[in-house]
Design a protein around this motif. Structure first.
Motif, short mmCIF file in Angstrom:
data_model
loop_
_atom_site.label_atom_id
_atom_site.label_comp_id
_atom_site.label_asym_id
_atom_site.label_seq_id
_atom_site.Cartn_x
_atom_site.Cartn_y
_atom_site.Cartn_z
N VAL A 184 9.87 -2.05 -80.02
CA VAL A 184 8.90 -1.50 -79.07
C VAL A 184 7.75 -0.84 -79.84
O VAL A 184 6.57 -1.06 -79.54
CB VAL A 184 9.56 -0.47 -78.12
N TYR A 185 8.08 -0.09 -80.86
CA TYR A 185 7.06 0.60 -81.65
C TYR A 185 6.11 -0.42 -82.30
O TYR A 185 4.89 -0.30 -82.21
CB TYR A 185 7.73 1.47 -82.72
N ARG A 186 6.67 -1.47 -82.92
CA ARG A 186 5.82 -2.46 -83.60
C ARG A 186 4.97 -3.25 -82.59
O ARG A 186 3.84 -3.61 -82.87
CB ARG A 186 6.69 -3.42 -84.43
N THR A 187 5.53 -3.48 -81.41
CA THR A 187 4.77 -4.19 -80.38
C THR A 187 3.61 -3.34 -79.90
O THR A 187 2.47 -3.80 -79.78
CB THR A 187 5.69 -4.55 -79.18
N ARG A 188 3.89 -2.08 -79.61
CA ARG A 188 2.86 -1.18 -79.06
C ARG A 188 1.74 -0.93 -80.07
O ARG A 188 0.59 -0.73 -79.70
CB ARG A 188 3.50 0.14 -78.62
N THR A 189 2.09 -0.96 -81.36
CA THR A 189 1.10 -0.73 -82.40
C THR A 189 -0.03 -1.75 -82.33
O THR A 189 -1.18 -1.47 -82.66
CB THR A 189 1.78 -0.79 -83.79
N LEU A 190 0.30 -2.98 -81.89
CA LEU A 190 -0.71 -4.04 -81.83
C LEU A 190 -1.69 -3.83 -80.68
O LEU A 190 -2.79 -4.38 -80.68
CB LEU A 190 -0.04 -5.41 -81.70
N GLY A 191 -1.28 -3.10 -79.67
CA GLY A 191 -2.22 -2.65 -78.65
C GLY A 191 -2.37 -3.48 -77.40
O GLY A 191 -2.74 -2.95 -76.36
N GLY A 192 -2.10 -4.79 -77.43
CA GLY A 192 -2.42 -5.60 -76.26
C GLY A 192 -1.25 -6.10 -75.44
O GLY A 192 -1.42 -6.57 -74.31
N ILE A 193 -0.04 -6.02 -75.99
CA ILE A 193 1.12 -6.61 -75.32
C ILE A 193 1.82 -5.57 -74.46
O ILE A 193 2.11 -4.46 -74.93
CB ILE A 193 2.14 -7.16 -76.35
N ASN A 194 2.08 -5.92 -73.20
CA ASN A 194 2.88 -5.04 -72.34
C ASN A 194 4.36 -5.26 -72.64
O ASN A 194 4.78 -6.40 -72.89
CB ASN A 194 2.62 -5.37 -70.87
N VAL A 195 5.13 -4.18 -72.57
CA VAL A 195 6.56 -4.28 -72.90
C VAL A 195 7.41 -4.00 -71.66
O VAL A 195 7.18 -3.02 -70.94
CB VAL A 195 6.94 -3.27 -74.00
N LYS A 217 15.44 8.01 -71.51
CA LYS A 217 15.01 7.65 -72.87
C LYS A 217 13.95 6.54 -72.85
O LYS A 217 12.96 6.62 -73.58
CB LYS A 217 16.21 7.22 -73.71
N VAL A 218 14.14 5.52 -72.03
CA VAL A 218 13.13 4.45 -72.01
C VAL A 218 11.81 4.96 -71.43
O VAL A 218 10.75 4.41 -71.70
CB VAL A 218 13.58 3.16 -71.27
N SER A 219 11.90 6.02 -70.64
CA SER A 219 10.69 6.56 -70.00
C SER A 219 9.71 7.16 -71.00
O SER A 219 8.52 7.25 -70.71
CB SER A 219 11.07 7.64 -68.98
N VAL A 220 10.20 7.58 -72.14
CA VAL A 220 9.30 8.25 -73.10
C VAL A 220 8.82 7.31 -74.20
O VAL A 220 8.16 7.74 -75.14
CB VAL A 220 9.97 9.50 -73.73
N LEU A 221 9.14 6.01 -74.08
CA LEU A 221 8.77 5.08 -75.16
C LEU A 221 7.39 4.45 -74.95
O LEU A 221 6.89 3.73 -75.80
CB LEU A 221 9.81 3.95 -75.26
N PHE A 263 18.65 6.24 -60.76
CA PHE A 263 17.98 5.74 -61.96
C PHE A 263 16.46 5.78 -61.76
O PHE A 263 15.72 6.24 -62.62
CB PHE A 263 18.45 4.31 -62.26
N LEU A 264 16.01 5.31 -60.59
CA LEU A 264 14.57 5.31 -60.31
C LEU A 264 14.02 6.73 -60.30
O LEU A 264 12.92 6.98 -60.80
CB LEU A 264 14.29 4.63 -58.97
N GLU A 265 14.77 7.66 -59.76
CA GLU A 265 14.30 9.06 -59.74
C GLU A 265 14.10 9.59 -61.16
O GLU A 265 13.22 10.41 -61.41
CB GLU A 265 15.32 9.95 -59.02
N ASN A 266 14.93 9.10 -62.08
CA ASN A 266 14.85 9.58 -63.47
C ASN A 266 13.89 8.78 -64.34
O ASN A 266 13.70 9.09 -65.51
CB ASN A 266 16.24 9.56 -64.10
N LEU A 267 13.33 7.72 -63.76
CA LEU A 267 12.44 6.84 -64.52
C LEU A 267 10.99 7.29 -64.38
O LEU A 267 10.58 7.75 -63.32
CB LEU A 267 12.60 5.41 -63.96
N SER A 268 10.22 7.12 -65.44
CA SER A 268 8.80 7.47 -65.37
C SER A 268 8.10 6.72 -64.24
O SER A 268 8.30 5.50 -64.08
CB SER A 268 8.12 7.11 -66.70
N PRO A 269 7.25 7.39 -63.47
CA PRO A 269 6.52 6.70 -62.40
C PRO A 269 5.45 5.73 -62.92
O PRO A 269 4.89 4.96 -62.15
CB PRO A 269 5.86 7.86 -61.63
N ASP A 270 5.19 5.75 -64.22
CA ASP A 270 4.20 4.84 -64.80
C ASP A 270 4.77 3.46 -65.11
O ASP A 270 4.03 2.54 -65.46
CB ASP A 270 3.64 5.43 -66.10
#
Ligand code: SF4
Length: 318
Positions: A184-195, A217-221, A263-270
């Motif tokens: 996830v980190y290496r993907t996000r570094t490139l800037g254009g790919i949604n994960v 945990k996935v909410s903060v990535l 699970f949805l309540e605990n997930l980021s709304p973004d």
């Protein structure tokens, strides 16, 4: 318990979660649908490279359209028939080609490029979504996928299933949570790919707090999407043997509705939710076989959230 509510968003009073349909409508002025295809790849967890036997639940042939049967139709033919079906059923106008079956980054760069190019060559295809394992993406492969972001809407979908390594071992994933975070980190570094991350609720050995820990945990990535489904047992899998020996249990509808809502309540709304439930019926399914259809289960989850006066992210406090 006092709930802490996030900033209000349009979907909080309607669907109660950030659906992928809404996400697409927010971005495109035409109707966009995904066409799942099988591009002829296999998986390092099935061919012996990573491990043997594959994930205990894996029945990829049963659940991936176009992966059924003995021969794989050409990519162009799969896209043509996908377009025809989605146009007649949903009035779809443009399409995201979803490389769904097995691990779609598991080949040399030239092979990958030629198969992605074949899909992107269709004038009605505006996007690319590539399903794969988090331990199966070199930097070169990510650069290749990123090269499509100038002209197409691009996603990579990583199978995670759980953040807990003991669970990943239990289901024979043959990768760790750290490998997911690194991808996830290496993907996000490139800037254009949604994960997008794939998560299963109800995995063997997991309790409620384990699943909520995954949501948080996935909410903060900084990922953009998630696909959820309940644990289901398919025919001719290791999981089926474990299930018949009483080592694995599956959930009834009501239990899943409650846990998915939590699970949805605990997930980021973004984070947009691309899938909320798996198939509830089918020839390959051993358990659970629910009387309710997928659409009914989704309605039950949104109804549960409405009943609670709640929505995705209601308990996700930064
Ligand atoms: S990574 Fe996917 S294709 Fe490979 S064994 Fe697991 S579920 Fe099956």
């Amino acid at each position: 318990m006092t709930r802490v509510y996030a900033v209000e968003r349009p979907w909080q009073r309607e669907e109660r979660y950030y659906s992928f349909g809404r996400y697409l409508r927010e971005r495109f002025q035409f109707k966009v649908h995904k066409i799942p295809i099988h591009a002829g790849f296999t998986c390092p967890n099935r061919d012996g490279y990573k491990g043997s036997g594959g994930c205990t639940f894996c029945a990829n042939e049963s659940f991936s359209p176009n992966a059924r049967g003995t021969s794989t139709p050409p990519i162009k033919e799969q896209i043509r028939s996908g377009k025809e079906f989605l146009r007649s059923r949903y009035d779809a106008e443009k399409f995201i080609v979803y490389f769904q079956a097995f691990s779609n980054t598991y080949a040399d760069i030239q092979t990958l490029k030629s198969r992605y190019d074949e899909a992107m060559g269709d004038e009605d295809v505006i996007g690319l979504s590539i399903g794969t394992r988090p331990d199966c993406v070199s930097d070169d492969v990510l650069e290749l996928i990123n090269s499509y972001t100038g002209t197409h809407h691009v996603w990579i979908e990583y199978g995670l299933q759980s953040i807990h390594d003991r669970t990943l071992r239990r289901i024979n994933r043959c990768h760790t949570y750290q490998e997911f975070e690194d991808a996830v980190y290496r993907t996000r570094t490139l800037g254009g790919i949604n994960v997008c991350a794939h998560v299963i609720l109800g995995l063997p050995g997991e309790d409620h707090s384990d699943m909520m820990a995954t949501a948080r945990k996935v909410s903060v990535l900084g990922i953009e999407g998630i696909k959820l489904h309940h644990l289901y047992v398919a025919r001719d899998t290791v999981l089926e043997k474990e299930y018949r020996l009483g080592k694995v249990k599956t959930m009834e509808t009501e239990e899943y509705v409650s846990i998915a809502s939590d699970f949805l309540e605990n997930l980021s709304p973004d984070i947009t939710v691309q899938r909320l439930v798996g198939d509830t019926r089918g020839d390959s399914l051993v358990s659970p076989i629910w009387p309710a259809s997928k659409a009914e289960v989704i309605r039950a989850i949104t109804g549960e959230l409405r009943c609670r006066g709640s929505f995705q992210g209601a308990q996700n406090v930064p």
